[in-house]
Motif scaffolding. Structure first.
Motif, PDB file in Angstrom:
ATOM      1  N   TRP A 182     185.445 114.957 106.020  1.00  0.00           N
ATOM      2  CA  TRP A 182     186.087 115.678 107.116  1.00  0.00           C
ATOM      3  C   TRP A 182     186.647 114.649 108.095  1.00  0.00           C
ATOM      4  O   TRP A 182     186.007 113.623 108.366  1.00  0.00           O
ATOM      5  N   PHE A 183     187.819 114.968 108.610  1.00  0.00           N
ATOM      6  CA  PHE A 183     188.492 114.141 109.589  1.00  0.00           C
ATOM      7  C   PHE A 183     188.942 115.033 110.745  1.00  0.00           C
ATOM      8  O   PHE A 183     189.015 116.244 110.599  1.00  0.00           O
ATOM      9  N   ARG A 184     189.266 114.419 111.868  1.00  0.00           N
ATOM     10  CA  ARG A 184     189.797 115.200 112.973  1.00  0.00           C
ATOM     11  C   ARG A 184     190.809 114.382 113.757  1.00  0.00           C
ATOM     12  O   ARG A 184     190.757 113.160 113.760  1.00  0.00           O
ATOM     13  N   GLN A 185     191.718 115.113 114.392  1.00  0.00           N
ATOM     14  CA  GLN A 185     192.731 114.470 115.212  1.00  0.00           C
ATOM     15  C   GLN A 185     192.819 115.215 116.531  1.00  0.00           C
ATOM     16  O   GLN A 185     193.236 116.382 116.567  1.00  0.00           O
ATOM     17  N   ALA A 186     192.407 114.533 117.577  1.00  0.00           N
ATOM     18  CA  ALA A 186     192.470 115.101 118.914  1.00  0.00           C
ATOM     19  C   ALA A 186     193.873 114.906 119.476  1.00  0.00           C
ATOM     20  O   ALA A 186     194.607 114.012 119.041  1.00  0.00           O
TER      21      ALA A 186
ATOM     22  N   ALA B 226     182.761 112.928 108.814  1.00  0.00           N
ATOM     23  CA  ALA B 226     181.608 112.974 107.912  1.00  0.00           C
ATOM     24  C   ALA B 226     182.094 112.895 106.473  1.00  0.00           C
ATOM     25  O   ALA B 226     183.258 113.187 106.182  1.00  0.00           O
ATOM     26  N   ALA B 227     181.193 112.508 105.582  1.00  0.00           N
ATOM     27  CA  ALA B 227     181.535 112.442 104.167  1.00  0.00           C
ATOM     28  C   ALA B 227     180.329 112.844 103.335  1.00  0.00           C
ATOM     29  O   ALA B 227     179.184 112.681 103.766  1.00  0.00           O
TER      30      ALA B 227
ATOM     31  N   ASN C 272     183.975 103.953 102.818  1.00  0.00           N
ATOM     32  CA  ASN C 272     184.453 103.737 104.191  1.00  0.00           C
ATOM     33  C   ASN C 272     185.488 104.764 104.628  1.00  0.00           C
ATOM     34  O   ASN C 272     186.413 104.446 105.380  1.00  0.00           O
ATOM     35  N   TYR C 273     185.332 105.978 104.150  1.00  0.00           N
ATOM     36  CA  TYR C 273     186.182 107.089 104.566  1.00  0.00           C
ATOM     37  C   TYR C 273     187.658 106.892 104.205  1.00  0.00           C
ATOM     38  O   TYR C 273     188.536 107.506 104.826  1.00  0.00           O
ATOM     39  N   ARG C 274     187.966 106.082 103.241  1.00  0.00           N
ATOM     40  CA  ARG C 274     189.364 105.922 102.822  1.00  0.00           C
ATOM     41  C   ARG C 274     189.799 107.167 102.059  1.00  0.00           C
ATOM     42  O   ARG C 274     189.191 107.532 101.064  1.00  0.00           O
TER      43      ARG C 274
ATOM     44  N   TYR D 279     177.722 110.250 108.525  1.00  0.00           N
ATOM     45  CA  TYR D 279     178.364 110.797 109.718  1.00  0.00           C
ATOM     46  C   TYR D 279     178.773 109.660 110.634  1.00  0.00           C
ATOM     47  O   TYR D 279     178.101 108.627 110.680  1.00  0.00           O
ATOM     48  N   VAL D 280     179.812 109.873 111.397  1.00  0.00           N
ATOM     49  CA  VAL D 280     180.120 108.916 112.446  1.00  0.00           C
ATOM     50  C   VAL D 280     179.127 109.151 113.577  1.00  0.00           C
ATOM     51  O   VAL D 280     178.553 110.234 113.722  1.00  0.00           O
ATOM     52  N   ASP D 281     178.906 108.123 114.381  1.00  0.00           N
ATOM     53  CA  ASP D 281     177.849 108.192 115.396  1.00  0.00           C
ATOM     54  C   ASP D 281     178.037 109.348 116.373  1.00  0.00           C
ATOM     55  O   ASP D 281     177.059 109.961 116.816  1.00  0.00           O
ATOM     56  N   SER D 282     179.266 109.661 116.690  1.00  0.00           N
ATOM     57  CA  SER D 282     179.526 110.668 117.723  1.00  0.00           C
ATOM     58  C   SER D 282     179.111 112.084 117.319  1.00  0.00           C
ATOM     59  O   SER D 282     178.989 112.949 118.184  1.00  0.00           O
TER      60      SER D 282
END
Length: 120
Positions: free
Chosen positions: A36-40, A49-50, A102-104, A60-63
């Protein structure tokens, strides 16, 4: 052709929850890790997350650690993102894609995203 269609977004108050889904087609879903990706608004797209092809490996990313949960159903070619304790910083358009390390992302196409707005 590859199609990725995210859904489930909406307007939610801070502290609330949402469950996103992403339906995939055009490739052998069960053999790919998914992310999952997001764009603010005004920002670059970032990973969230992956999950590995069989669900055994998750990151997960830390946030979002401790607040978001990624899962998948290979029978339905769908990946999910359960989001809780939402914050205003989580406001973004959310997308999914197949991923490598690495989320590529694997596919050039991003497909339909789903907008999550966290606001009082």
């Amino acid at each position: 052709q590859v199609q990725l269609a995210a859904s489930g977004g909406g307007l939610v108050q801070p502290g609330g929850s949402l469950r996103l889904s992403c339906a995939a087609s055009g490739f052998t879903f069960s053999t790919y890790a998914m992310g999952w990706f997001r764009q603010a608004p005004g920002k670059e797209r970032e990973p969230v997350a992956a999950i590995s092809w069989n669900g055994a490996g998750i990151s997960y990313v830390d946030s979002v650690k401790g607040r978001f949960t990624i899962s998948r159903d290979n029978a339905k070619n769908t990946v999910y993102l359960q989001m809780s304790s939402l914050k205003s910083d989580d406001t973004a358009v959310y997308y999914c894609n197949a991923v490598r390390d690495n989320y590529r992302r694997v596919f050039e196409v991003w497909g339909q995203g789903t907008l999550v707005t966290v606001s009082p």
